[in-house]
Design a protein around this motif. Structure first.
Motif, mmCIF file in Angstrom:
data_model
loop_
_atom_site.group_PDB
_atom_site.id
_atom_site.type_symbol
_atom_site.label_atom_id
_atom_site.label_comp_id
_atom_site.label_asym_id
_atom_site.label_seq_id
_atom_site.Cartn_x
_atom_site.Cartn_y
_atom_site.Cartn_z
ATOM 1 N N SER A 58 0.827 -1.208 0.000
ATOM 2 C CA SER A 58 0.000 0.000 0.000
ATOM 3 C C SER A 58 0.860 1.255 0.000
ATOM 4 N N ILE A 59 2.018 1.202 0.657
ATOM 5 C CA ILE A 59 2.944 2.338 0.618
ATOM 6 C C ILE A 59 3.571 2.446 -0.773
ATOM 7 N N ASP A 60 3.939 1.308 -1.332
ATOM 8 C CA ASP A 60 4.524 1.287 -2.668
ATOM 9 C C ASP A 60 3.568 1.850 -3.712
ATOM 10 N N LEU A 61 2.272 1.806 -3.440
ATOM 11 C CA LEU A 61 1.297 2.326 -4.388
ATOM 12 C C LEU A 61 1.489 3.821 -4.624
ATOM 13 N N ILE A 62 2.058 4.535 -3.660
ATOM 14 C CA ILE A 62 2.341 5.961 -3.863
ATOM 15 C C ILE A 62 3.311 6.130 -5.034
ATOM 16 N N GLY A 63 4.452 5.446 -4.949
ATOM 17 C CA GLY A 63 5.434 5.531 -6.019
ATOM 18 C C GLY A 63 4.941 4.917 -7.311
ATOM 19 N N THR A 64 4.158 3.848 -7.195
ATOM 20 C CA THR A 64 3.637 3.186 -8.386
ATOM 21 C C THR A 64 2.678 4.096 -9.148
ATOM 22 N N LEU A 65 1.802 4.801 -8.430
ATOM 23 C CA LEU A 65 0.896 5.735 -9.089
ATOM 24 C C LEU A 65 1.674 6.828 -9.807
ATOM 25 N N SER A 66 2.716 7.325 -9.167
ATOM 26 C CA SER A 66 3.538 8.358 -9.791
ATOM 27 C C SER A 66 4.208 7.836 -11.051
ATOM 28 N N ALA A 67 4.797 6.640 -10.961
ATOM 29 C CA ALA A 67 5.462 6.051 -12.123
ATOM 30 C C ALA A 67 4.468 5.698 -13.222
ATOM 31 N N ALA A 68 3.294 5.212 -12.827
ATOM 32 C CA ALA A 68 2.300 4.791 -13.816
ATOM 33 C C ALA A 68 1.723 5.977 -14.570
ATOM 34 N N PHE A 69 1.313 7.015 -13.829
ATOM 35 C CA PHE A 69 0.699 8.156 -14.498
ATOM 36 C C PHE A 69 1.714 9.022 -15.223
ATOM 37 N N MET A 70 2.995 8.785 -14.974
ATOM 38 C CA MET A 70 4.028 9.428 -15.774
ATOM 39 C C MET A 70 3.877 9.029 -17.239
ATOM 40 N N THR A 71 3.325 7.837 -17.486
ATOM 41 C CA THR A 71 3.178 7.367 -18.869
ATOM 42 C C THR A 71 1.733 7.070 -19.266
ATOM 43 N N ILE A 72 0.833 6.826 -18.311
ATOM 44 C CA ILE A 72 -0.568 6.574 -18.667
ATOM 45 C C ILE A 72 -1.156 7.776 -19.409
ATOM 46 N N ALA A 73 -0.781 8.969 -18.998
ATOM 47 C CA ALA A 73 -1.297 10.190 -19.640
ATOM 48 C C ALA A 73 -0.484 10.580 -20.876
ATOM 49 N N ALA A 74 0.352 9.668 -21.374
ATOM 50 C CA ALA A 74 1.226 9.977 -22.508
ATOM 51 C C ALA A 74 0.467 10.411 -23.759
ATOM 52 N N PRO A 75 -0.643 9.733 -24.159
ATOM 53 C CA PRO A 75 -1.355 10.212 -25.355
ATOM 54 C C PRO A 75 -1.811 11.660 -25.230
ATOM 55 N N LEU A 76 -2.265 12.031 -24.032
ATOM 56 C CA LEU A 76 -2.695 13.411 -23.797
ATOM 57 C C LEU A 76 -1.500 14.361 -23.856
ATOM 58 N N ALA A 77 -0.393 13.981 -23.218
ATOM 59 C CA ALA A 77 0.794 14.844 -23.190
ATOM 60 C C ALA A 77 1.376 15.049 -24.582
ATOM 61 N N THR A 78 1.461 13.975 -25.369
ATOM 62 C CA THR A 78 2.014 14.113 -26.710
ATOM 63 C C THR A 78 1.076 14.913 -27.612
ATOM 64 N N ALA A 79 -0.243 14.729 -27.464
ATOM 65 C CA ALA A 79 -1.200 15.506 -28.264
ATOM 66 C C ALA A 79 -1.111 16.987 -27.919
ATOM 67 N N TRP A 80 -1.038 17.315 -26.638
ATOM 68 C CA TRP A 80 -0.933 18.712 -26.232
ATOM 69 C C TRP A 80 0.401 19.321 -26.641
ATOM 70 N N THR A 81 1.452 18.498 -26.669
ATOM 71 C CA THR A 81 2.755 19.002 -27.115
ATOM 72 C C THR A 81 2.678 19.467 -28.565
ATOM 73 N N LYS A 82 1.891 18.766 -29.390
ATOM 74 C CA LYS A 82 1.690 19.180 -30.765
ATOM 75 C C LYS A 82 0.645 20.297 -30.867
ATOM 76 N N ARG A 83 -0.413 20.204 -30.083
ATOM 77 C CA ARG A 83 -1.521 21.144 -30.199
ATOM 78 C C ARG A 83 -1.135 22.533 -29.712
ATOM 79 N N PHE A 84 -0.358 22.604 -28.658
ATOM 80 C CA PHE A 84 0.014 23.893 -28.076
ATOM 81 C C PHE A 84 1.517 24.116 -28.295
ATOM 82 N N SER A 85 2.348 23.701 -27.355
ATOM 83 C CA SER A 85 3.796 23.765 -27.555
ATOM 84 C C SER A 85 4.467 22.943 -26.462
ATOM 85 N N PRO A 86 5.682 22.399 -26.724
ATOM 86 C CA PRO A 86 6.394 21.670 -25.665
ATOM 87 C C PRO A 86 6.647 22.543 -24.443
ATOM 88 N N ARG A 87 6.940 23.812 -24.673
ATOM 89 C CA ARG A 87 7.250 24.708 -23.549
ATOM 90 C C ARG A 87 6.073 24.841 -22.593
#
Length: 487
Positions: A104-133
């Motif tokens: 249950s403690i490890d879930l803190i780090g796991t959520l951080s590591a997981a959502f670092m990439t789970i939201a990747a489609p959104l992050a890459t789309a916004w990087t193109k739609r708006f700007s990387p900066r």
């Protein structure tokens, strides 16, 4: 949702003709004869160099991307310090972690590591739609917000929400723009360039792990979260301002966005703005149904399911061998130092020997190391022998397992082509995040109970799981190589 073409159908060249010497990072148009049996990137669909951006700009992109990765991922790779600290507080009736299990403690780090990439489609789309900066600055702000809210949290679920979920999103929006933008700047030296950039995870862990441990020991973990969050935001946001698309990609993206806006009608209305936020490019179905796509997603998810478990539990496991908390943090630092060295050296070798070849060999070695060093260290009766095996594992795993992270985006460009890179990049990173969300907590649950974490024997099932997942990932990489040779 809509299908959007991907920028980056290009490589880096020197502006100003032959009078300027090319950088070691940017594309070199000089052909290098190789055997088709020795290299896996023969037939690379990447177009010939055609960009007019300067070598200096490419080096700035590399340096700024390194700093973002150094900070965002370096703090993530230092979570083992918090894992060990929070586990030690599980027996304190007044702590937020009273009665909490390692899983249950490890879930803190796991959520951080997981959502670092789970939201990747959104992050890459916004990087193109708006700007990387803009997206990197958003990531820095979320990172700061998550750290501050975590410092005031009073129960485990609040830490999972703030230090886990919110900081995971902050890491995602900080990390994904550099790894999406950077590969298209470099040609034959793409493996080296991405190795340098993603060595930031290792260098960051090397610096942040002992620093966080020292700050927590001096001012307490709550103030430590505030200080580390502020420092991280102060590095991420200014560095992100230096990262941008190359000229060719930026022009193409503007045309794509203009076509999308004309199809949707007025882009100035609030409805259109909302649709722009959630209009994520879909992967080409013809790509998704290929065997090499299946092989790549299989290998990537299996590797991700195993990858973070040793990193998160290094400090806690070191305590079972009689090491102090400071020494446990040093194990994380040693692993991250080897992580950084491995990414650069193996990235350089991969440019010569083939990225898929290097990906297969390094993943297989990391699997064998889990069975040959970490597993025996949990079972040998001698503590000194266990320590020796664990030190060896920390070095070998850091050197070879980390190479997957740097070679993965470079291999995607070559396997699927620049025209599909951004869309497959987001999908594969999302799949890796979901695998992390399942694999790492499962590995933590195999540690029998929080009362038995004090014994090395409590970890042997976890070591078998990690080794087995990495062995499966090796098979997946080999399958990708076979499919690429067939095509």
């Amino acid at each position: 949702m809509s299908t959007i073409g991907t920028p980056g159908e290009h490589e880096m060249v020197v502006r100003g003709g032959p009078s300027r010497a090319p950088s070691s990072l940017v594309a070199d148009s000089t052909p290098t004869p190789t055997s088709t049996t020795a290299r896996d990137d023969i037939g690379d669909t990447s177009p010939s160099p055609a960009i007019s951006d300067s070598n200096l700009r490419a080096c700035v992109i590399c340096g700024a991307s390194f700093l973002v990765v150094f900070t965002a991922c370096g703090t993530l790779f230092s979570f083992g310090v918090y894992q060990e600290l929070y586990e030690s507080m599980a027996g304190d009736p007044g702590s937020p972690f009273v009665g909490a299990s390692p899983a249950s403690i490890d879930l803190i780090g796991t959520l951080s590591a997981a959502f670092m990439t789970i939201a990747a489609p959104l992050a890459t789309a916004w990087t193109k739609r708006f700007s990387p900066r803009a997206i990197i600055v958003l990531g820095g702000l979320l990172f700061l917000l998550g750290s501050l809210l975590a410092s005031f949290s009073q129960s485990l679920w609040q830490f999972q929400l703030t230090q886990g979920f919110i900081m995971g999103l902050g890491t995602c929006f900080s990390y994904l723009p550099p790894v999406t933008v950077s590969p298209t700047w470099y040609g034959r030296r793409r493996g080296l360039a991405m190795g340098i950039i993603l060595s930031g995870t290792g260098v960051g862990g090397l610096v942040w792990a002992p620093a966080i441990q020292a700050i927590n020991a001096r001012v307490g973990y709550r103030n430590g979260l505030r200080i580390s969050g502020a420092l991280a935001a102060a590095i991420i946001m200014p560095s992100g301002l230096a990262i941008d698309w190359d000229v060719t990609s930026k022009s193409r993206i503007r045309e794509e966005n203009a076509r999308l806006a004309s199809r949707r009608g007025s882009a100035s209305s609030s409805v259109s703005v909302w649709r722009r936020l959630w209009d994520i490019p879909l992967i080409d179905w013809h790509v998704a149904r290929t065997r090499k796509f299946t092989a790549q997603i299989l290998g990537g998810t299996l590797q991700a399911a195993a990858y973070y478990t040793p990193v998160f539990f290094f400090s806690a496991y070191a305590r079972t061998l009689g090491y102090s908390p400071a020494a446990g943090a040093n194990f994380i630092a040693i692993n991250n130092a080897c992580n950084a060295i491995g990414k650069i050296v193996i990235g350089l070798l991969a440019d010569r020997w083939g990225r898929l070849n290097a990906l297969f060999v390094t993943t297989l070695i990391s699997a064998l190391a889990s069975f040959a060093f970490w597993l025996p260290s949990t079972l040998v009766p001698s503590v000194m022998s266990g320590r020796g095996l664990f030190i060896t594992y920390s070095i070998v795993y850091g050197m070879f397992a980390s190479a997957y992270v740097s070679l993965f985006p470079a291999s995607l460009v070559e396997t699927f082509g620049p025209q599909h890179f951004a869309s497959v990049n987001g999908v594969f990173y999302m799949a890796r995040g979901l695998a992390t969300l399942v694999g790492t907590p499962s590995a933590g649950a195999l540690i029998r109970s929080s009362a038995q974490v004090t014994m090395p024997e409590g970890y042997w099932r976890t070591t078998v799981l990690v080794g087995s997942l990495l062995a499966g990932a090796s098979a997946g990489v080999w399958w990708v190589r076979i499919e690429k040779m067939r095509s």
